[in-house]
Design an enzyme around this catalytic site. Structure first.
Site, mmCIF file in Angstrom:
data_model
loop_
_atom_site.group_PDB
_atom_site.id
_atom_site.type_symbol
_atom_site.label_atom_id
_atom_site.label_comp_id
_atom_site.label_asym_id
_atom_site.label_seq_id
_atom_site.Cartn_x
_atom_site.Cartn_y
_atom_site.Cartn_z
ATOM 1 N N GLU A 251 -11.716 -4.243 0.450
ATOM 2 C CA GLU A 251 -10.500 -3.417 0.465
ATOM 3 C C GLU A 251 -10.862 -2.143 1.223
ATOM 4 O O GLU A 251 -11.618 -1.310 0.706
ATOM 5 C CB GLU A 251 -10.059 -3.082 -0.969
ATOM 6 N N CYS A 285 -6.112 5.519 -0.042
ATOM 7 C CA CYS A 285 -6.130 4.533 1.049
ATOM 8 C C CYS A 285 -4.717 4.243 1.529
ATOM 9 O O CYS A 285 -4.510 3.997 2.705
ATOM 10 C CB CYS A 285 -6.826 3.263 0.596
HETATM 11 P P1 NAD Z 1 -17.548 4.583 1.862
HETATM 12 O O1 NAD Z 1 -17.339 3.339 2.637
HETATM 13 O O2 NAD Z 1 -18.280 5.691 2.496
HETATM 14 O O3 NAD Z 1 -18.324 4.264 0.495
HETATM 15 C C1 NAD Z 1 -17.841 3.344 -0.454
HETATM 16 C C2 NAD Z 1 -18.992 2.893 -1.339
HETATM 17 O O4 NAD Z 1 -19.941 2.171 -0.557
HETATM 18 C C3 NAD Z 1 -19.765 4.024 -1.994
HETATM 19 O O5 NAD Z 1 -20.110 3.630 -3.312
HETATM 20 C C4 NAD Z 1 -20.998 4.135 -1.127
HETATM 21 O O6 NAD Z 1 -22.100 4.704 -1.816
HETATM 22 C C5 NAD Z 1 -21.244 2.673 -0.798
HETATM 23 N N1 NAD Z 1 -22.023 2.416 0.417
HETATM 24 C C6 NAD Z 1 -22.130 3.188 1.526
HETATM 25 N N2 NAD Z 1 -22.943 2.576 2.435
HETATM 26 C C7 NAD Z 1 -23.321 1.395 1.885
HETATM 27 C C8 NAD Z 1 -24.133 0.319 2.342
HETATM 28 N N3 NAD Z 1 -24.703 0.318 3.545
HETATM 29 N N4 NAD Z 1 -24.312 -0.741 1.503
HETATM 30 C C9 NAD Z 1 -23.720 -0.778 0.301
HETATM 31 N N5 NAD Z 1 -22.946 0.213 -0.187
HETATM 32 C C10 NAD Z 1 -22.730 1.286 0.609
HETATM 33 O O7 NAD Z 1 -16.081 5.009 1.384
HETATM 34 P P2 NAD Z 1 -15.660 6.354 0.665
HETATM 35 O O8 NAD Z 1 -15.798 7.448 1.661
HETATM 36 O O9 NAD Z 1 -16.331 6.463 -0.652
HETATM 37 O O10 NAD Z 1 -14.106 6.063 0.360
HETATM 38 C C11 NAD Z 1 -13.066 6.351 1.236
HETATM 39 C C12 NAD Z 1 -12.643 5.108 2.001
HETATM 40 O O11 NAD Z 1 -12.287 4.075 1.100
HETATM 41 C C13 NAD Z 1 -11.400 5.353 2.851
HETATM 42 O O12 NAD Z 1 -11.564 4.707 4.087
HETATM 43 C C14 NAD Z 1 -10.286 4.674 2.048
HETATM 44 O O13 NAD Z 1 -9.183 4.257 2.805
HETATM 45 C C15 NAD Z 1 -11.030 3.508 1.463
HETATM 46 N N6 NAD Z 1 -10.347 3.002 0.275
HETATM 47 C C16 NAD Z 1 -9.703 1.796 0.369
HETATM 48 C C17 NAD Z 1 -8.985 1.310 -0.723
HETATM 49 C C18 NAD Z 1 -8.243 0.004 -0.651
HETATM 50 O O14 NAD Z 1 -7.792 -0.465 -1.684
HETATM 51 N N7 NAD Z 1 -8.094 -0.599 0.511
HETATM 52 C C19 NAD Z 1 -8.958 2.045 -1.913
HETATM 53 C C20 NAD Z 1 -9.634 3.259 -1.978
HETATM 54 C C21 NAD Z 1 -10.338 3.720 -0.875
#
Ligand code: NAD
Length: 515
Positions: A251, A285
């Site tokens: 997502e 999001c």
């Molecule tokens: P992010 O992708 O930076 O991080 C998300 C998670 O992934 C965190 O727990 C982070 O520690 C982990 N992570 C980072 N690098 C990783 C790796 N290489 N391997 C495994 N895990 C890793 O996202 P964010 O900045 O925390 O959140 C914001 C983003 O999330 C925005 O783009 C938003 O649109 C999206 N989002 C989407 C939805 C949806 O339902 N589509 C819902 C909420 C947020």
């Protein structure tokens, strides 16, 4: 915040004496907790514990698991002050943002999955359609994968972290949750609450730490990965998961369009535009990220939006009703917001209100409305993830649809018109996983229909049947009870049987459509 420190103590999730990461309140800059930074061996140990606990959890059946979910719902509501304080403290969002989009969503979701999981995953018994399978019985069933690894973002510490664990647990999996590095305290509080209502040991475990180490280790260990976060990280997760062909559901990011047609109720549309682009400081999001307003109503709509935006109170969230717009959770976002606004202004956009970081304590960006925007600007084509609303003038419905679809993303969208049949026609042409007519964002509460992103906004879906089947391996069982000692297609082959089969094929499949 003493209680939060207590739950973040390493002993609460068995992490021993690891390096600790501070958790900051972005509205004040104060440290509100510490959590251990788990490495590969700690994550491996957590997954092993979860794997050992899975058969016991699965054996409780839907009723047993559902009872724990319902008890936990009561616990959450009884402990709502502590829950909301924790979410507000680590994210800087307002109490109201946490109340509706986190507490209400998760409380509702716990009941939804407790009620529907069994029906959605029930065995399907069928008679085969093929003449070659005469007399056989078929059963399609869904077996939990085992240990599901859930990796969540910081913008919704409860909804987009524990929220996705609920159907995984109801399907009979145990879960290791890797919450966002910035907002882990809510997930630790969830673990405490589940323990208080009697969830068996090791069924729900929290792996705190950064994405690069803790998150990656979880992908290497879990049987299935449910990821919510940015599109860039989603692609990395998919690449890593491909090494073991671990099933994934993603997502990801969005850049959701709002289309305001000339026959819209402008007062409602303007109220909604401000709320759904500025609530949670625009860090949703499915926030409204860009708006296309028909030229006949553009000026009136813009002036309403600007007037309402100027009235918003922004600041450190206090008690109920204290402010409308809270902090920016992730400090680095401020730079991106500055960049997007500067890029737009350089290319000819006008900032009608806001447009800057707020001076003083905490991380805040002023609620911002821009006009004179177009698709040469990053604010229109990238995910900005802040309290910004760029509004573009469009000549007609066709152009609005074309521009709305001119995106690598396809998460949610909305169209505003008094003619709902027209609204639905437009909605059906939008290349997004969700589409609302005269609404936005609130469709996230419609758990009975699938929610997922099109294009680079994701793969798979949450909610509905799809949202729980994805946590299971489906297995098709064929049962043959009465059958001859030798089937006609068994060895040895004979000319007569081959010819007979050929005639049968022509008879069965050799005709086109009957007209
Ligand atoms: P992010 O992708 O930076 O991080 C998300 C998670 O992934 C965190 O727990 C982070 O520690 C982990 N992570 C980072 N690098 C990783 C790796 N290489 N391997 C495994 N895990 C890793 O996202 P964010 O900045 O925390 O959140 C914001 C983003 O999330 C925005 O783009 C938003 O649109 C999206 N989002 C989407 C939805 C949806 O339902 N589509 C819902 C909420 C947020």
């Amino acid at each position: 915040m003493a209680t939060i420190e207590q739950h973040a103590h390493p002993q609460s999730n068995g992490a021993g004496t690891l390096e600790h990461l501070p958790v900051l309140n972005p509205a004040t800059g104060e440290t509100v907790g510490h959590v251990p930074s788990m490495g590969a061996s700690e994550v491996e140990a957590l997954v092993a514990r979860a794997r050992a606990a899975q058969p016991i959890w699965n054996s409780l059946g839907y009723k047993g698991r559902g009872a724990i979910m319902r008890d936990f719902r009561r616990w959450l509501v009884q402990n709502r002050d502590r829950l909301l304080e924790t979410i507000v403290a680590e994210s800087g969002k307002t109490r109201e943002d946490a109340q509706l989009a986190e507490l209400v969503y998760v409380a509702d979701s716990l009941g939804f999955w407790a009620k529907h999981a069994e029906k959605f995953l029930r065995d399907r018994k069928m008679r085969p359609h093929s003449p070659f399978l005469l007399g056989r019985r078929l059963v399609e069933r869904h077996r939990p994968y085992g240990v599901v690894g859930v990796i969540g973002p910081w913008n919704y510490p409860l909804t987009n972290n524990f929220g996705d664990c609920i159907p995984a647990l109801m399907a009979g999996n145990t879960v290791v949750l890797k919450p966002a590095t910035l907002t882990p305290l809510t997930s630790l509080l969830v673990a405490e609450g589940l323990k208080a209502v009697g969830i068996p040991d090791d069924v729900f475990l929290v792996a705190t730490g950064g994405g690069g180490e803790t998150g990656k280790a979880l992908i290497d260990q879990a049987d299935m990965i449910m990821f919510t976060g940015s599109t860039d990280v989603g692609k990395k997760i998919m690449a890593q998961a491909s090494e073991r062909l671990t099933p994934i559901s993603l997502e990801l990011g969005g850049n959701d369009p709002m289309i305001v047609l000339e026959d819209a109720d402008l007062e409602r549309a303007a109220n909604a535009a401000v709320f759904y682009s500025m609530s949670n400081s625009g860090q949703t999001c499915i926030s409204i990220e860009r708006c296309y307003a028909h030229e006949d109503i553009h000026d009136e709509f813009v002036s309403k939006v600007v007037e309402k935006t100027r009235k918003l109170r922004q600041g450190e969230p206090g008690g109920p009703g204290s402010v409308e717009v809270g902090a920016i959770t992730f400090e680095d976002q401020l730079e991106l917001l500055d960049e997007h606004v500067a890029d737009a202004v350089e290319k000819g956009a006008r900032v009608l209100t806001g447009g800057r970081r707020r001076e003083g304590r905490g991380d805040f960006f002023e609620p911002t409305v821009l006009t004179g925007v177009d698709h040469s600007m990053r604010i229109m084509t990238e995910e900005t993830f802040g309290p910004t609303l760029p509004i573009m003038r469009v000549p007609d419905e066709e152009e609005a649809i074309r521009l709305a679809n001119d995106s690598i993303y396809g998460l949610d969208s909305s169209v505003w018109t008094r003619d709902v049949a027209r609204g639905e026609r437009v909605a059906r042409r939008l290349e997004t996983g969700g589409a609302c007519v005269n609404d936005a964002i609130i469709n996230y509460l419609a758990t009975e229909v699938a929610f997922g992103g099109a294009k680079q906004s994701g793969i798979g879906a949450r909610h509905s049947v799809e949202g729980i089947k994805k946590y299971c391996q489906s297995q098709a069982i064929l049962i043959t009870r009465f059958a001859p000692k030798r089937e006609v297609h068994f060895f040895p082959h004979s000319r007569r049987m081959t010819k007979l089969l050929e005639r049968f094929i022509v008879l069965m499949y050799g005709r086109g459509a009957r007209r």
